[in-house]
Design a protein around this motif. Structure first.
Motif, PDB file in Angstrom:
ATOM      1  N   ALA A   7       0.828  -1.207   0.000  1.00  0.00           N
ATOM      2  CA  ALA A   7       0.000   0.000   0.000  1.00  0.00           C
ATOM      3  C   ALA A   7       0.863   1.257   0.000  1.00  0.00           C
ATOM      4  N   VAL A   8       1.944   1.251   0.780  1.00  0.00           N
ATOM      5  CA  VAL A   8       2.843   2.404   0.840  1.00  0.00           C
ATOM      6  C   VAL A   8       3.468   2.667  -0.521  1.00  0.00           C
ATOM      7  N   LEU A  11       0.690   3.898  -3.032  1.00  0.00           N
ATOM      8  CA  LEU A  11       0.286   5.277  -2.780  1.00  0.00           C
ATOM      9  C   LEU A  11       1.380   6.256  -3.198  1.00  0.00           C
ATOM     10  N   SER A  12       2.624   5.889  -2.954  1.00  0.00           N
ATOM     11  CA  SER A  12       3.742   6.768  -3.323  1.00  0.00           C
ATOM     12  C   SER A  12       3.826   6.940  -4.832  1.00  0.00           C
ATOM     13  N   LEU A  13       3.717   5.844  -5.556  1.00  0.00           N
ATOM     14  CA  LEU A  13       3.767   5.915  -7.019  1.00  0.00           C
ATOM     15  C   LEU A  13       2.556   6.662  -7.568  1.00  0.00           C
ATOM     16  N   ALA A  14       1.394   6.432  -6.955  1.00  0.00           N
ATOM     17  CA  ALA A  14       0.187   7.149  -7.382  1.00  0.00           C
ATOM     18  C   ALA A  14       0.350   8.649  -7.166  1.00  0.00           C
ATOM     19  N   PHE A 128      -1.605  10.199   6.245  1.00  0.00           N
ATOM     20  CA  PHE A 128      -1.566   8.784   6.615  1.00  0.00           C
ATOM     21  C   PHE A 128      -0.327   8.107   6.038  1.00  0.00           C
ATOM     22  N   LEU A 129      -0.015   8.391   4.774  1.00  0.00           N
ATOM     23  CA  LEU A 129       1.123   7.756   4.111  1.00  0.00           C
ATOM     24  C   LEU A 129       2.427   8.052   4.835  1.00  0.00           C
TER      25      LEU A 129
END
Length: 258
Positions: A7-8, A11-14, A128-129
């Motif tokens: 998930a981390v 989310l980072s790539l997104a 959150f990330l």
């Protein structure tokens, strides 16, 4: 709470893909906020808007801090020591100022509701990330507290925060309460760039990315550059069109260069 590595990373790539998309969009259609807001767009007060959109990036990491239980220390590793919490609080410091100090000092124009909503969603996800990654995923050696990257990154962050706060003070001082006029800012980094406040914030998150040295931190820094960099250029062009005597030596965002 367990680490959600997938998930981390996702989310980072997104965040980075979104940053590029937002950058391209701003090159065609400048963001409608502040002096660029049309009269027919629904807005809320600047103070309420800034509070709603910025506070998730303070509250979500704070919640994660309060809910996180200390790990059993592993040889050569530290999971949630003082240094780890220092980085989380470093991230939160910016948003504490934005949410509870800048918000009640600002004399800005009303903020479009769509921007408030979009920013609040982004700050929730990014808060959150950054908090989850630092508290539950990142692995640091015991010696990392003496690492040059941590010291350099923290110093750069403080420098950027100082520039950002000082530049905001200069902008506020240009108006009396209730005024909406625009004047040429002078002093501090405004002697070199039109977007001194944006420059300071970019320096902040560059320092944060260096100190943390991780994909989520770099993704956030990259998004910051792509989102507020074009705004500095937009302001620079507006100043030049609005004031015939605007200093020609000033650049938009990077002193002496751009």
């Amino acid at each position: 709470m367990e680490c959600w590595d997938a998930a981390v990373s996702s989310l980072s790539l997104a965040l980075m893909v979104l940053a590029v998309a937002y950058l391209l969009r701003q090159t065609r259609t400048p963001t409608r906020y502040g002096r660029y807001v049309p009269a027919d767009i629904r807005c809320c007060s600047a103070r309420l808007g800034w509070l709603v959109q910025e506070v998730p990036s303070f509250l979500l990491p704070l919640m994660l801090l309060l809910l996180t239980e200390p790990d059993t220390e592993q040889p050569g590793r530290t999971r949630r020591g003082t240094g780890r919490k220092l980085l989380v609080w470093t991230f939160m410091l910016h948003y504490f100022h934005r949410s509870f100090i800048y918000t009640f000092l600002t004399r800005g124009r009303p903020v479009p509701l769509i921007i408030v909503l979009s920013a609040a969603i982004f700050c929730s996800i990014n808060g959150f990330l950054q908090g989850h990654h630092l508290l539950h995923c990142a692995q640091f050696k015991d010696t990392w507290l003496t690492d040059a990257r941590l010291a350099a990154g923290f110093l750069v962050f403080v420098l950027g925060l100082t520039i950002n706060i000082h530049s905001d003070h200069i902008l506020r001082s240009l108006r009396k309460p209730g005024e909406t006029v625009y004047r040429i800012p002078h002093g501090g980094m405004f002697e070199f760039v039109s977007g001194a406040n944006f420059f300071g914030e970019i320096i902040e998150w560059c320092g944060y990315a260096v100190a943390v040295w991780s994909l989520p931190a770099f993704a956030f820094f990259f998004f910051t550059v792509c989102s507020i960099g074009p705004r500095a250029y937009q302001h620079h062009r507006d100043y030049q069109q609005r004031f015939e005597d605007y200093p020609r030596s000033r650049k938009a965002l990077i002193p002496f260069i751009l």
